[in-house]
Scaffold this active site. Structure first.
Site, PDB file in Angstrom:
ATOM      1  N   LYS A 110      20.265 -23.948  16.116  1.00 59.47           N
ATOM      2  CA  LYS A 110      19.493 -23.574  14.937  1.00 59.47           C
ATOM      3  C   LYS A 110      20.300 -22.578  14.116  1.00 59.47           C
ATOM      4  CE  LYS A 110      14.956 -21.792  13.489  1.00 59.47           C
ATOM      5  NZ  LYS A 110      13.617 -21.346  13.938  1.00 59.47           N
ATOM      6  N   SER A 185      10.086 -23.063  11.239  1.00 63.97           N
ATOM      7  CA  SER A 185      11.430 -23.022  10.700  1.00 63.97           C
ATOM      8  C   SER A 185      12.439 -23.829  11.517  1.00 63.97           C
ATOM      9  CB  SER A 185      11.908 -21.568  10.594  1.00 63.97           C
ATOM     10  OG  SER A 185      11.942 -20.944  11.855  1.00 63.97           O
ATOM     11  N   SER A 209       7.152 -21.447  14.467  1.00 58.97           N
ATOM     12  CA  SER A 209       8.357 -22.179  14.095  1.00 58.97           C
ATOM     13  C   SER A 209       8.896 -23.134  15.151  1.00 58.97           C
ATOM     14  CB  SER A 209       9.460 -21.185  13.706  1.00 58.97           C
ATOM     15  OG  SER A 209       9.128 -20.543  12.504  1.00 58.97           O
TER      16      SER A 209
END
Length: 499
Positions: A110, A185, A209
């Protein structure tokens, strides 16, 4: 105990491949490699029944097919570099070196994680050219476990909001409907896993997220108990609301990945003692007589009717598992005040210096977060901390009776990718850009483990996830109940078209 698979046994493992093997194209075979479970592919890699090169080539082909449409994997190495890294992994296996649990698995971190060799943009043009010199603890652990890093996964600016778009890489879209958002996210991560471009992925979760994008992409996302997975470096090591965790296509794979992520580290003083190996084992368990609180809307949050319809149809699954299902909800009074206050405090502390130097490069929501933090008084922060303690005690008492809470993950199904955030749910206006995520971030405020597991599809074909919340530090119990639910429904096996 490891099992040696023959070519015929390998074909038999993959649904539909054995019967078609005589006429299957190389592309078909490679696609099936991409949809092996994480446990299966790592087992075969360690036993050298598959090479890291074969696995890498299969995933690179899947990335070529899907990523131009999804924009989920960013800052990717060129294919030759990826193959060279896979060959190096095969060479280590050939030399008889000890192989980690994730040996040979293609990986994209990520883009909120610092990882040597890759840009660390945080989804912001301010950091477009940032190249970290150290790995985060999470990246370090994944490398030690044997992953083969090939790139990053897309994320919103600073991870703010559950819609993955930014001014560095653009918008990531949903593999089940290319006009819809993937959430966020960890949106790039969830979309990559759903489309078979990655076997699993890492993510993080402050307001939802890991869970929201899992719900929107028909995969599993697990938010562990605060302190189970170490976080470092961190400007606020005792903050506690944010966690790191796994995303995969099944609960078993989430548990397997969690075992590689979890466990204390001296660089994170907020860590709790744990035995991560238990998460990689079997997750079978009887739930006969276990009381669960059924509250799809957490006691009155606005909930899109399409989401409610999907969830209500799944209540019977828990009854069939032997659970005593009762319509009850925890008292989450003050969760809103606690979470928003502490989030604003964190935003000011982390990103505040950017406001005067780079205001024009910040998205409006980031500016508001920082300015909200700057307006906080000492009394407001201290009141939020006191109220947080009271909230934690109320949820502890509630879960003495109801070890598990069942609710929606997201209050809406995936929405249009051109919309930054939903402004209305069932006629109820949303007062700020994450108000539609209360079903996730109110649970974040409890510090308890929670998981998003596929629950079904709306009438218009959009994924919907169910949230299971467990007692503090009962991460294994959450995985076990989610696994039991998943085994009955099989919803997560429904792939995007052409994946």
């Amino acid at each position: 105990m490891e099992t040696d698979f023959t070519r015929r046994e390998f074909l038999a493992m993959v649904p539909g491949l054995a019967a078609a093997s005589a006429i299957a194209s190389p592309t078909t075979a490679k696609q099936d490699i991409c949809h092996l479970s994480l446990r299966e592919v790592t087992k075969m890699l360690r036993a050298r029944q598959l090479s890291a090169r074969e696995v890498m080539k299969a995933h690179l082909e899947q990335i070529r097919r899907w990523n131009p449409r999804l924009n989920a994997i960013v800052a990717k190495l060129d294919d030759d570099a990826c193959i060279a890294l896979a060959d190096a992994a095969d060479a280590r296996a050939a030399r008889g070196e000890a192989l980690g649990a994730l040996h040979g698995v293609p990986w994209a971190f990520k883009d909120l994680e610092p990882a040597i060799g890759f840009p660390w943009t945080r989804g912001s043009p301010i950091y477009r050219d940032d190249r970290p010199t150290v790995d985060s603890v999470l990246v370090e652990r994944l490398r030690l476990a044997g992953v083969v890093p090939i790139g990053k996964t897309n994320t919103p600016e600073f991870g703010m909001g559950s819609q993955t778009y930014n001014n560095v890489y653009g918008t990531t879209v949903n593999p089940y409907d290319l006009t819809k958002t993937v959430g966020g996210s960890s949106g790039g991560a969830a979309a990559s896993v759903a489309a078979g471009m990655l076997s699993a992925a890492d993510g993080s979760d402050l307001a939802g997220s890991l869970r929201n994008p899992a719900s929107f992409n028909n995969v599993v996302g697990f938010r562990p108990t605060v302190g189970l997975v170490p976080i470092a470096p961190s400007a606020l090591p005792f903050f506690g609301f944010s966690v790191k965790g796994p995303i995969a296509r099944s609960v078993l794979d989430v548990g397997y990945l969690l075992a590689a992520m979890a466990g204390p580290d001296s660089r994170d003083p907020n860590c709790i003692p744990s035995d991560p190996a238990v998460f990689a084992g079997k997750l079978d368990r009887s739930f006969k007589g276990v009381r669960v609180a059924w509250c799809p809307d957490l006691g009155g949050l606005p909930l899109d009717h399409r989401v409610r319809e999907v969830l209500e149809a799944q209540r019977r699954i828990f009854e069939g598992l032997g659970c005593i299902v009762e319509e009850q909800h925890p008292d989450l009074d003050a969760a809103e005040e606690v979470f928003l206050t502490m989030r604003a405090f964190r935003s000011l502390t982390t990103w505040g210096p950017l406001l005067s130097l780079h205001r024009s490069e910040l998205k409006p929501e980031a500016i508001k977060e920082i300015e909200d933090g700057a307006r906080l008084t000492t009394s407001q922060v201290s009141a939020a901390m006191v109220h947080h303690g009271q909230l934690l005690e109320r949820i502890r008492i509630f879960q003495e009776t109801y070890p598990f809470i069942l609710s929606t993950v997201s209050q809406v199904p995936p929405f249009d990718a051109t919309v930054h955030w939903p402004t209305v749910i069932e006629g109820v206006p949303m007062e700020h850009y994450i108000a539609w995520m209360k079903s996730a971030y109110w649970i974040s405020a409890t510090f308890h483990p929670s998981i998003a597991v596929p629950a079904g599809f709306s009438s218009d074909g959009l994924p919907v996830g169910l949230q299971i919340v467990g007692r503090h530090r009962d991460d294994l119990g959450v995985l076990q109940l989610a696994n039991a639910f998943e085994q009955v429904t099989g919803v997560g096996k429904r792939r995007p078209l052409d994946a």
